[in-house]
Design an enzyme around this catalytic site. Structure first.
Site, PDB file in Angstrom:
ATOM      1  N   LEU A 192      10.680 -20.560  -4.655  1.00  0.00           N
ATOM      2  CA  LEU A 192       9.766 -19.651  -3.960  1.00  0.00           C
ATOM      3  C   LEU A 192       8.400 -19.757  -4.616  1.00  0.00           C
ATOM      4  CD1 LEU A 192       9.225 -17.167  -2.035  1.00  0.00           C
ATOM      5  CD2 LEU A 192       9.914 -15.724  -3.943  1.00  0.00           C
TER       6      LEU A 192
ATOM      7  N   HIS B  22       2.422   3.432  -9.062  1.00  0.00           N
ATOM      8  CA  HIS B  22       2.172   2.015  -9.356  1.00  0.00           C
ATOM      9  C   HIS B  22       3.343   1.414 -10.137  1.00  0.00           C
ATOM     10  CE1 HIS B  22      -1.707   2.284  -7.594  1.00  0.00           C
ATOM     11  NE2 HIS B  22      -2.236   3.051  -8.517  1.00  0.00           N
TER      12      HIS B  22
ATOM     13  N   ASP C 234       0.831  -1.212   0.000  1.00  0.00           N
ATOM     14  CA  ASP C 234       0.000   0.000   0.000  1.00  0.00           C
ATOM     15  C   ASP C 234       0.861   1.257   0.000  1.00  0.00           C
ATOM     16  OD1 ASP C 234      -2.362   1.398  -0.045  1.00  0.00           O
ATOM     17  OD2 ASP C 234      -2.683   1.310   2.125  1.00  0.00           O
TER      18      ASP C 234
END
Ligand code: IPE
Ligand code: IPE
Ligand code: MG
Length: 254
Positions: free
Chosen positions: A137, A43, A26
């Site tokens: 991962l 972004h 965020d």
């Protein structure tokens, strides 16, 4: 598997490095606004932070990294921001899958993907397929994801798989239900990180966060770097994860 992965049914193994890290990324918009830039710039910079965090988590031996990229509530944003985020998602998938493949990262996307345009859905499925043999991962992107959606879709899938349960609700238990959650294949998150200063869960993995350690930082997501991860992991190591027991019991079991 689900029984073992559920922190309310069994006490999970605890290690210095969290096995599963879940992040609410965020603060992209505020990062940009502060610099008199359009939110889009925030972004775009956020994607760089994703790259850094994926690399660092791979290096540190985190097994599962789950990133909240777009919530089921984010459709409420202005249309141009929503379409920009979708474009960015497409571009990032196109650009980054090779790198993920090289790094041994397995990519999965969870959420209600049916709302996305078909090109994006196709790209997602191709990226999942392409990386499905990787195991260094497990990177999961939550897109058009909502914790309540997840719980409801799990309930629907459970009843579809076991119609007998509709007339015998007593027989529904956590393990049977949990198998149908969208991340049933992963252990529940050990560490939750939210950047950007807000201290809320915003409908992220609400079922799975039952016993997760919650870490909040004021840093905006585009600024989140290895130093920040180190700080979060250090804080995590200092937690006493009791899972309902007392400190004395924990000391005894060590
Ligand atoms: C997080 O940053 C990214 C998404 C929700 C897609 P925000 O866009 O929420 O940034 P702020 O909270 O407005 O600063
Ligand atoms: C949460 O961020 C969702 C993502 C990071 C994708 P928001 O910025 O949308 O959260 P709220 O709505 O302010 O809580
Ligand atoms: Mg926000």
């Amino acid at each position: 598997m689900t029984t073992l992965a559920s922190s309310t049914l069994a006490i999970p193994q605890n290690a210095d490095v969290p096995r599963h890290v879940a992040v609410i990324m965020d603060g992209n918009g505020r990062w940009a606004t502060r610099r008199f830039l359009p939110r889009a710039a925030g972004h775009a910079r956020g994607v760089q932070a994703v790259r850094r965090v994926v690399e660092a988590c791979g290096k540190y031996g985190v097994e599962y990294l789950t990133l909240f990229a777009f919530s089921s509530e984010n459709w409420r944003r202005p249309e141009d921001e929503v379409s920009l985020l979708m474009r960015l998602f497409v571009q990032t998938l196109e650009k980054e899958v090779d790198k993920l493949e090289e790094q041994g990262v397995r990519l999965r996307v969870v959420g209600d993907l049916s709302a996305f345009e078909s090109r994006l859905q196709t790209l997602i499925h191709a990226a999942e397929k392409r990386t499905e043999h990787n195991s260094t991962l497990n990177l999961t992107i939550a897109a058009n994801y909502g914790g309540r959606w997840d719980i409801l879709q799990a309930m629907k899938r459970l009843l579809r798989a076991r119609p007998d349960l509709a007339s015998d609700p007593q027989a529904i238990d956590e393990a049977a239900f949990g198998e149908h959650l969208s991340m049933a294949w992963a252990p529940e998150p050990d560490l939750f990180i939210r950047t950007g200063g807000e201290q809320r869960v915003s409908n992220f993995l609400i079922w799975q966060l039952a016993y997760t350690e919650l870490y909040f930082t004021d840093e905006y997501w585009p600024d989140f770097d290895v130093k920040e991860i180190d700080a979060a992991f250090e804080w995590y190591r200092s937690r006493e994860r009791r899972f309902g027991r007392t400190s004395a019991q924990l000391a005894q079991s060590r």
